[in-house]
Design a protein around this motif. Structure first.
Motif, PDB file in Angstrom:
ATOM      1  N   GLY A   1       0.793  -1.227   0.000  1.00 14.65           N
ATOM      2  CA  GLY A   1       0.000   0.000   0.000  1.00 14.65           C
ATOM      3  C   GLY A   1       0.821   1.271   0.000  1.00 14.65           C
ATOM      4  N   SER A   2       2.128   1.146  -0.027  1.00 10.06           N
ATOM      5  CA  SER A   2       2.987   2.335   0.114  1.00 10.06           C
ATOM      6  C   SER A   2       3.247   3.059  -1.199  1.00 10.06           C
ATOM      7  CB  SER A   2       4.323   1.950   0.751  1.00 10.06           C
ATOM      8  OG  SER A   2       5.073   1.129  -0.125  1.00 10.06           O
ATOM      9  N   GLY A   3       2.761   2.541  -2.284  1.00  8.34           N
ATOM     10  CA  GLY A   3       2.953   3.229  -3.556  1.00  8.34           C
ATOM     11  C   GLY A   3       3.635   2.364  -4.585  1.00  8.34           C
ATOM     12  N   LYS A   4       3.884   2.992  -5.710  1.00  6.49           N
ATOM     13  CA  LYS A   4       4.488   2.298  -6.842  1.00  6.49           C
ATOM     14  C   LYS A   4       5.948   1.947  -6.530  1.00  6.49           C
ATOM     15  CE  LYS A   4       5.115   2.767 -11.789  1.00  6.49           C
ATOM     16  NZ  LYS A   4       4.925   3.615 -12.959  1.00  6.49           N
ATOM     17  N   PRO A   5       6.382   0.732  -6.897  1.00  6.37           N
ATOM     18  CA  PRO A   5       7.782   0.347  -6.648  1.00  6.37           C
ATOM     19  C   PRO A   5       8.753   1.200  -7.460  1.00  6.37           C
ATOM     20  CG  PRO A   5       6.515  -1.496  -7.558  1.00  6.37           C
ATOM     21  CD  PRO A   5       5.611  -0.320  -7.513  1.00  6.37           C
ATOM     22  N   VAL A   6       9.934   1.385  -6.910  1.00  5.56           N
ATOM     23  CA  VAL A   6      10.989   2.153  -7.566  1.00  5.56           C
ATOM     24  C   VAL A   6      12.203   1.246  -7.722  1.00  5.56           C
ATOM     25  CG1 VAL A   6      12.508   4.159  -7.330  1.00  5.56           C
ATOM     26  CG2 VAL A   6      10.152   4.279  -6.496  1.00  5.56           C
ATOM     27  N   ALA A   7      12.777   1.217  -8.899  1.00  2.47           N
ATOM     28  CA  ALA A   7      13.981   0.411  -9.137  1.00  2.47           C
ATOM     29  C   ALA A   7      15.159   1.013  -8.375  1.00  2.47           C
ATOM     30  CB  ALA A   7      14.290   0.357 -10.621  1.00  2.47           C
ATOM     31  N   VAL A   8      15.937   0.147  -7.750  1.00  3.80           N
ATOM     32  CA  VAL A   8      17.094   0.596  -6.974  1.00  3.80           C
ATOM     33  C   VAL A   8      18.307  -0.217  -7.415  1.00  3.80           C
ATOM     34  CG1 VAL A   8      18.072   0.728  -4.652  1.00  3.80           C
ATOM     35  CG2 VAL A   8      15.644   1.177  -4.990  1.00  3.80           C
ATOM     36  N   ASP A   9      19.409   0.474  -7.648  1.00  8.09           N
ATOM     37  CA  ASP A   9      20.652  -0.211  -7.971  1.00  8.09           C
ATOM     38  C   ASP A   9      21.264  -0.703  -6.666  1.00  8.09           C
ATOM     39  OD1 ASP A   9      23.877   0.236  -8.186  1.00  8.09           O
ATOM     40  OD2 ASP A   9      23.004  -0.625 -10.018  1.00  8.09           O
ATOM     41  N   PRO A  10      21.443  -2.010  -6.501  1.00  8.59           N
ATOM     42  CA  PRO A  10      21.942  -2.551  -5.224  1.00  8.59           C
ATOM     43  C   PRO A  10      23.293  -1.980  -4.807  1.00  8.59           C
ATOM     44  CG  PRO A  10      21.212  -4.331  -6.665  1.00  8.59           C
ATOM     45  CD  PRO A  10      21.166  -3.069  -7.461  1.00  8.59           C
ATOM     46  N   THR A  11      24.198  -1.804  -5.746  1.00 11.03           N
ATOM     47  CA  THR A  11      25.531  -1.290  -5.415  1.00 11.03           C
ATOM     48  C   THR A  11      25.441   0.136  -4.891  1.00 11.03           C
ATOM     49  OG1 THR A  11      26.467  -2.702  -7.120  1.00 11.03           O
ATOM     50  CG2 THR A  11      27.855  -0.930  -6.313  1.00 11.03           C
ATOM     51  N   GLU A  12      24.664   0.965  -5.560  1.00 15.47           N
ATOM     52  CA  GLU A  12      24.489   2.353  -5.112  1.00 15.47           C
ATOM     53  C   GLU A  12      23.798   2.403  -3.757  1.00 15.47           C
ATOM     54  OE1 GLU A  12      22.578   4.888  -7.964  1.00 15.47           O
ATOM     55  OE2 GLU A  12      23.857   4.171  -9.604  1.00 15.47           O
ATOM     56  N   PHE A  13      22.791   1.544  -3.560  1.00 11.28           N
ATOM     57  CA  PHE A  13      22.057   1.536  -2.306  1.00 11.28           C
ATOM     58  C   PHE A  13      22.966   1.167  -1.134  1.00 11.28           C
ATOM     59  CE2 PHE A  13      19.323  -0.710   0.806  1.00 11.28           C
ATOM     60  CZ  PHE A  13      18.518   0.358   1.177  1.00 11.28           C
ATOM     61  N   ILE A  14      23.751   0.107  -1.304  1.00  7.97           N
ATOM     62  CA  ILE A  14      24.688  -0.320  -0.249  1.00  7.97           C
ATOM     63  C   ILE A  14      25.710   0.783   0.002  1.00  7.97           C
ATOM     64  CG2 ILE A  14      26.475  -2.006   0.385  1.00  7.97           C
ATOM     65  CD1 ILE A  14      23.760  -3.272   0.461  1.00  7.97           C
ATOM     66  N   GLY A  15      26.190   1.401  -1.065  1.00  3.52           N
ATOM     67  CA  GLY A  15      27.151   2.495  -0.926  1.00  3.52           C
ATOM     68  C   GLY A  15      26.572   3.657  -0.139  1.00  3.52           C
ATOM     69  N   SER A  16      25.319   3.993  -0.396  1.00  2.00           N
ATOM     70  CA  SER A  16      24.703   5.102   0.334  1.00  2.00           C
ATOM     71  C   SER A  16      24.512   4.748   1.808  1.00  2.00           C
ATOM     72  CB  SER A  16      23.372   5.502  -0.296  1.00  2.00           C
ATOM     73  OG  SER A  16      22.396   4.493  -0.123  1.00  2.00           O
ATOM     74  N   LEU A  17      24.174   3.478   2.097  1.00  3.58           N
ATOM     75  CA  LEU A  17      24.045   3.061   3.502  1.00  3.58           C
ATOM     76  C   LEU A  17      25.385   3.146   4.223  1.00  3.58           C
ATOM     77  CD1 LEU A  17      21.702  -0.068   3.251  1.00  3.58           C
ATOM     78  CD2 LEU A  17      21.123   2.212   4.089  1.00  3.58           C
TER      79      LEU A  17
ATOM     80  N   ALA B   1      27.911   5.086   3.418  1.00  2.00           N
ATOM     81  CA  ALA B   1      28.260   6.500   3.566  1.00  2.00           C
ATOM     82  C   ALA B   1      27.499   7.112   4.737  1.00  2.00           C
ATOM     83  CB  ALA B   1      27.941   7.248   2.272  1.00  2.00           C
ATOM     84  N   GLU B   2      26.240   6.743   4.885  1.00  2.00           N
ATOM     85  CA  GLU B   2      25.448   7.266   6.005  1.00  2.00           C
ATOM     86  C   GLU B   2      26.015   6.791   7.334  1.00  2.00           C
ATOM     87  OE1 GLU B   2      20.937   6.834   7.778  1.00  2.00           O
ATOM     88  OE2 GLU B   2      21.223   6.624   5.611  1.00  2.00           O
TER      89      GLU B   2
END
Length: 88
Positions: free
Chosen positions: A62-78, A80-81
């Motif tokens: 129910g949270s909305g339309k899915p968004v494609a995520v690049d796994p490498t970029e996502f892990i990198g952003s985590l 970095a955070e």
């Protein structure tokens, strides 16, 4: 109480006897009742976990339309955070 006949392996019987002889339990029946209490608790937890997963799934759907995520970029952003917060 009702009497119930069960079949056990030789190893299980030896463990029951050892628990009784060691003073941990007074009888085979006490051990079986304790085991059933633990099983019931585990089943209750399993039911609660399944309910939680179903709610989380429904929330996700129910949270909305899915968004494609690049796994490498996502892990990198985590990572970095975490570095920015001093957690690494």
């Amino acid at each position: 109480m009702r009497t119930l006949t069960i079949s056990l392996t030789a190893q299980q019987i030896a463990r029951l006897q050892s628990a009784i002889e060691g003073g941990g339990y007074a009888s085979n029946s006490e051990i079986v009742r304790d085991a059933l209490r633990l099983w019931e608790q585990r089943e209750e937890l399993r039911t609660l976990e399944l309910q939680h997963l179903k709610r989380a799934y429904a929330d996700g759907m129910g949270s909305g339309k899915p968004v494609a995520v690049d796994p490498t970029e996502f892990i990198g952003s985590l990572k970095a955070e975490r570095r920015a917060r001093g957690w690494l």
